[in-house]
Design a protein around this motif. Structure first.
Motif, PDB file in Angstrom:
ATOM      1  N   SER A  52       1.113  -1.282  -0.068  1.00 21.97           N
ATOM      2  CA  SER A  52       0.085   0.234   0.088  1.00 21.97           C
ATOM      3  C   SER A  52       0.533   1.581   0.087  1.00 21.97           C
ATOM      4  CB  SER A  52      -0.895  -0.474   1.456  1.00 21.97           C
ATOM      5  OG  SER A  52       0.267  -0.798   2.495  1.00 21.97           O
ATOM      6  N   THR A  53       0.833   2.244  -1.050  1.00 19.40           N
ATOM      7  CA  THR A  53       1.412   3.571  -0.868  1.00 19.40           C
ATOM      8  C   THR A  53       1.442   3.908   0.339  1.00 19.40           C
ATOM      9  OG1 THR A  53       0.410   3.296  -3.077  1.00 19.40           O
ATOM     10  CG2 THR A  53       1.392   5.624  -2.205  1.00 19.40           C
ATOM     11  N   TYR A  54       2.806   4.012   0.659  1.00 15.71           N
ATOM     12  CA  TYR A  54       2.813   5.159   2.226  1.00 15.71           C
ATOM     13  C   TYR A  54       3.812   6.370   1.720  1.00 15.71           C
ATOM     14  CZ  TYR A  54       7.962   3.700   1.456  1.00 15.71           C
ATOM     15  OH  TYR A  54       9.429   3.422   1.036  1.00 15.71           O
ATOM     16  N   LEU A  55       3.207   7.102   2.824  1.00 14.86           N
ATOM     17  CA  LEU A  55       3.543   8.565   3.413  1.00 14.86           C
ATOM     18  C   LEU A  55       4.704   9.183   3.904  1.00 14.86           C
ATOM     19  CD1 LEU A  55       0.643  10.783   1.715  1.00 14.86           C
ATOM     20  CD2 LEU A  55       2.670  10.547   0.200  1.00 14.86           C
ATOM     21  N   PRO A  56       5.551   9.601   4.107  1.00 15.57           N
ATOM     22  CA  PRO A  56       5.946  10.070   3.036  1.00 15.57           C
ATOM     23  C   PRO A  56       6.749   9.634   1.937  1.00 15.57           C
ATOM     24  CG  PRO A  56       7.328  10.711   5.033  1.00 15.57           C
ATOM     25  CD  PRO A  56       6.322  10.150   5.399  1.00 15.57           C
ATOM     26  N   ASN A  57       6.870  10.292   0.754  1.00 15.20           N
ATOM     27  CA  ASN A  57       7.387   9.444   0.290  1.00 15.20           C
ATOM     28  C   ASN A  57       8.740   9.884  -0.194  1.00 15.20           C
ATOM     29  OD1 ASN A  57       6.516  10.717  -1.352  1.00 15.20           O
ATOM     30  ND2 ASN A  57       4.803   9.729  -2.790  1.00 15.20           N
ATOM     31  N   GLN A  58       9.668  10.289  -1.526  1.00 16.78           N
ATOM     32  CA  GLN A  58      10.456  11.200  -1.974  1.00 16.78           C
ATOM     33  C   GLN A  58      11.169  11.005  -1.484  1.00 16.78           C
ATOM     34  OE1 GLN A  58       8.978  14.067  -3.868  1.00 16.78           O
ATOM     35  NE2 GLN A  58       7.043  13.915  -4.274  1.00 16.78           N
ATOM     36  N   ALA A  59      11.859   9.748  -0.442  1.00 21.31           N
ATOM     37  CA  ALA A  59      13.485   9.782   0.324  1.00 21.31           C
ATOM     38  C   ALA A  59      12.684  10.908   1.657  1.00 21.31           C
ATOM     39  CB  ALA A  59      14.776  10.091  -0.250  1.00 21.31           C
ATOM     40  N   ARG A  60      11.978  11.175   1.921  1.00 24.59           N
ATOM     41  CA  ARG A  60      11.478  12.192   3.055  1.00 24.59           C
ATOM     42  C   ARG A  60      10.926  11.340   4.537  1.00 24.59           C
ATOM     43  NH1 ARG A  60       7.209  16.500  -0.107  1.00 24.59           N
ATOM     44  NH2 ARG A  60       6.297  14.421  -0.323  1.00 24.59           N
ATOM     45  N   ASN A 178       6.814  12.497  14.210  1.00 23.09           N
ATOM     46  CA  ASN A 178       5.436  11.784  14.604  1.00 23.09           C
ATOM     47  C   ASN A 178       5.085  10.346  15.281  1.00 23.09           C
ATOM     48  OD1 ASN A 178       3.529  13.287  13.064  1.00 23.09           O
ATOM     49  ND2 ASN A 178       4.399  13.288  11.161  1.00 23.09           N
ATOM     50  N   ALA A 179       4.803   9.861  16.508  1.00 25.28           N
ATOM     51  CA  ALA A 179       4.587   8.955  15.958  1.00 25.28           C
ATOM     52  C   ALA A 179       4.275   8.056  15.606  1.00 25.28           C
ATOM     53  CB  ALA A 179       3.366   8.930  17.357  1.00 25.28           C
ATOM     54  N   SER A 180       3.979   7.728  14.328  1.00 25.44           N
ATOM     55  CA  SER A 180       3.701   6.726  13.303  1.00 25.44           C
ATOM     56  C   SER A 180       4.785   7.715  11.903  1.00 25.44           C
ATOM     57  CB  SER A 180       2.760   6.711  12.575  1.00 25.44           C
ATOM     58  OG  SER A 180       3.164   5.981  11.534  1.00 25.44           O
ATOM     59  N   LEU A 181       5.711   7.234  11.771  1.00 27.16           N
ATOM     60  CA  LEU A 181       6.157   7.756  10.505  1.00 27.16           C
ATOM     61  C   LEU A 181       5.980   7.807   8.933  1.00 27.16           C
ATOM     62  CD1 LEU A 181       8.720   7.608  12.414  1.00 27.16           C
ATOM     63  CD2 LEU A 181       9.847   7.380  10.846  1.00 27.16           C
ATOM     64  N   VAL A 182       5.232   7.112   8.791  1.00 23.11           N
ATOM     65  CA  VAL A 182       4.128   6.833   7.597  1.00 23.11           C
ATOM     66  C   VAL A 182       2.691   6.699   7.859  1.00 23.11           C
ATOM     67  CG1 VAL A 182       6.407   5.357   6.635  1.00 23.11           C
ATOM     68  CG2 VAL A 182       4.254   4.068   7.791  1.00 23.11           C
ATOM     69  N   PHE A 183       2.129   7.019   6.494  1.00 23.89           N
ATOM     70  CA  PHE A 183       0.757   7.214   6.396  1.00 23.89           C
ATOM     71  C   PHE A 183      -0.022   6.583   5.457  1.00 23.89           C
ATOM     72  CE2 PHE A 183      -2.989   8.542   4.001  1.00 23.89           C
ATOM     73  CZ  PHE A 183      -3.877   8.740   5.129  1.00 23.89           C
ATOM     74  N   ARG A 184      -0.357   5.326   5.634  1.00 23.63           N
ATOM     75  CA  ARG A 184      -0.961   4.538   4.605  1.00 23.63           C
ATOM     76  C   ARG A 184      -2.877   4.534   4.749  1.00 23.63           C
ATOM     77  NH1 ARG A 184       1.236  -0.846   5.523  1.00 23.63           N
ATOM     78  NH2 ARG A 184       1.130  -0.412   7.904  1.00 23.63           N
ATOM     79  N   VAL A 190      -2.969   4.342  14.150  1.00 26.28           N
ATOM     80  CA  VAL A 190      -2.578   3.350  15.441  1.00 26.28           C
ATOM     81  C   VAL A 190      -1.588   2.727  15.183  1.00 26.28           C
ATOM     82  CG1 VAL A 190      -5.216   2.486  16.059  1.00 26.28           C
ATOM     83  CG2 VAL A 190      -3.589   2.928  17.916  1.00 26.28           C
ATOM     84  N   LYS A 191      -2.106   1.440  14.133  1.00 21.80           N
ATOM     85  CA  LYS A 191      -1.717   0.627  13.703  1.00 21.80           C
ATOM     86  C   LYS A 191       0.131   0.337  13.449  1.00 21.80           C
ATOM     87  CE  LYS A 191      -2.116  -3.809  11.190  1.00 21.80           C
ATOM     88  NZ  LYS A 191      -3.358  -4.973  10.555  1.00 21.80           N
ATOM     89  N   ASP A 192       0.358   1.503  13.008  1.00 25.12           N
ATOM     90  CA  ASP A 192       1.968   2.123  12.172  1.00 25.12           C
ATOM     91  C   ASP A 192       2.225   3.021  13.196  1.00 25.12           C
ATOM     92  OD1 ASP A 192       1.559   1.421   9.422  1.00 25.12           O
ATOM     93  OD2 ASP A 192       0.149   2.578   8.618  1.00 25.12           O
ATOM     94  N   ALA A 193       1.556   4.023  14.033  1.00 24.49           N
ATOM     95  CA  ALA A 193       1.953   4.179  15.649  1.00 24.49           C
ATOM     96  C   ALA A 193       3.351   2.785  16.113  1.00 24.49           C
ATOM     97  CB  ALA A 193       1.233   4.733  15.791  1.00 24.49           C
ATOM     98  N   LYS A 194       1.818   1.781  16.898  1.00 20.25           N
ATOM     99  CA  LYS A 194       2.274   0.619  17.115  1.00 20.25           C
ATOM    100  C   LYS A 194       3.497  -0.415  17.067  1.00 20.25           C
ATOM    101  CE  LYS A 194       0.953  -3.277  19.601  1.00 20.25           C
ATOM    102  NZ  LYS A 194      -0.445  -4.523  20.188  1.00 20.25           N
ATOM    103  N   ALA A 195       3.579  -0.039  15.587  1.00 20.55           N
ATOM    104  CA  ALA A 195       4.743  -1.381  15.229  1.00 20.55           C
ATOM    105  C   ALA A 195       6.326  -0.115  14.658  1.00 20.55           C
ATOM    106  CB  ALA A 195       4.722  -0.591  12.981  1.00 20.55           C
ATOM    107  N   TRP A 196       5.961   1.491  15.084  1.00 19.40           N
ATOM    108  CA  TRP A 196       6.797   2.429  14.964  1.00 19.40           C
ATOM    109  C   TRP A 196       7.620   2.586  16.231  1.00 19.40           C
ATOM    110  CZ3 TRP A 196      10.079   3.353  10.878  1.00 19.40           C
ATOM    111  CH2 TRP A 196       9.549   3.174   9.418  1.00 19.40           C
ATOM    112  N   GLN A 197       7.027   2.063  17.205  1.00 16.37           N
ATOM    113  CA  GLN A 197       7.272   2.148  18.234  1.00 16.37           C
ATOM    114  C   GLN A 197       8.565   1.484  18.912  1.00 16.37           C
ATOM    115  OE1 GLN A 197       4.396   0.770  21.078  1.00 16.37           O
ATOM    116  NE2 GLN A 197       2.713   2.076  20.691  1.00 16.37           N
TER     117      GLN A 197
END
Length: 278
Positions: A52-60, A178-184, A190-197
């Motif tokens: 699934s496409t995630y943001l931020p992209n472009q190596a940011r 951010n608590a989650s470094l990505v948005f999908r 909250v699920k992505d944030a848990k993965a990035w903890q």
């Protein structure tokens, strides 16, 4: 032991590696270790990013880590990136689609793009209240327009763009995470944030140890919103002084006295002195 890169597709691995190359050298081993800790906790996480496409992209992805570790005085933790490609910059609350902060229309207040970015809009209004430009009970319509008419003048001494605001925050020592470094779009924040903890635990631990070894005062951890506050009880976060507030997408954030008192001495709306090094 397998590496975080082993389960990545080539596209994801390349984007992450390019993002790491752009961070300050003091952060690179920390980010590598943080990614490895994410992989250990969730072995399939990075392979899932390609699905699934995630943001931020472009190596940011790690753009906020462009400042050196010894420059960090505050760690500001939001919820997750803006859900728009142009807006998600890798810095929390810094909407890349925003250029001018102020409307250039007659009788206008904040720019249309600031108003679209709800969290940024409420943050700006909180700063205007904290600085005495707005009264807490009058933060809409004509009241904002009257203030902006003065602030947007070229010789006003006040910032004009989002880039100016970001420069001021970084000059004050804010690590904008951010608590989650990505948005999908297909995954709850909250699920992505848990993965990035595990990543954030690694960052907070390394930053604290680095600054303690340098006999520096530990940064202040500023947590905005319920997802960010989930970091609060973790051992790596509990050693920090913590300041918590509701997420800025809540209107109540504008009148949050703790936030007003915290930001007032920083004068973030004032232009940086000429020649100020960021």
């Amino acid at each position: 032991m397998s590496s975080w890169q082993d389960n990545c597709t080539e596209d994801v691995r390349l984007d992450i590696r390019l993002a790491i190359e752009q961070v300050h050298s003091s952060w690179r081993p920390v980010i590598e270790e943080g990614l490895q800790q994410v992989h250990i906790a969730s072995p399939n996480y990075f392979s899932g990013l390609q699905a699934s496409t995630y943001l931020p992209n472009q190596a940011r992805l790690f753009a906020a880590f462009s400042m050196p570790m010894d420059a960090v005085r505050y760690v500001l933790m939001g919820e997750g990136p803006y859900p728009r490609t142009d807006s998600a910059t890798g810095y929390c609350f810094m909407d890349g689609a925003v250029k001018s902060l102020w409307s250039d229309e007659e009788g206008g207040g904040l720019s249309k793009k600031v108003n679209r970015a709800t969290s940024l809009r409420n943050f700006m209004k909180m700063l205007l209240v904290a600085s005495g430009h707005l009264q807490q009970e009058a933060t809409t319509g004509a009241a904002v327009a009257d203030v902006v008419a003065k602030l947007r003048q070229a010789d006003s001494g006040y910032i004009q763009s989002l880039e100016d605001l970001q420069d001021n925050l970084i000059a004050q020592g804010f690590l904008l995470l951010n608590a989650s470094l990505v948005f999908r779009a297909d995954t709850a924040p909250v699920k992505d944030a848990k993965a990035w903890q595990p990543f954030l635990q690694t960052v907070l631990s390394a930053l604290y140890q680095y600054q303690q070894a340098a006999a520096m005062r530990a940064p202040v951890l500023v947590l905005w919103g319920k997802i960010a506050e989930q970091l609060r009880p973790m051992p790596e976060a509990s050693v920090y002084e913590q300041i918590c507030a509701e997420h800025p997408y809540n209107l109540s954030f504008i009148g949050n006295q703790t936030m007003q008192d915290f930001f007032r001495p920083m004068d973030l709306l004032k232009k940086l002195p000429e020649g100020k090094i960021l």
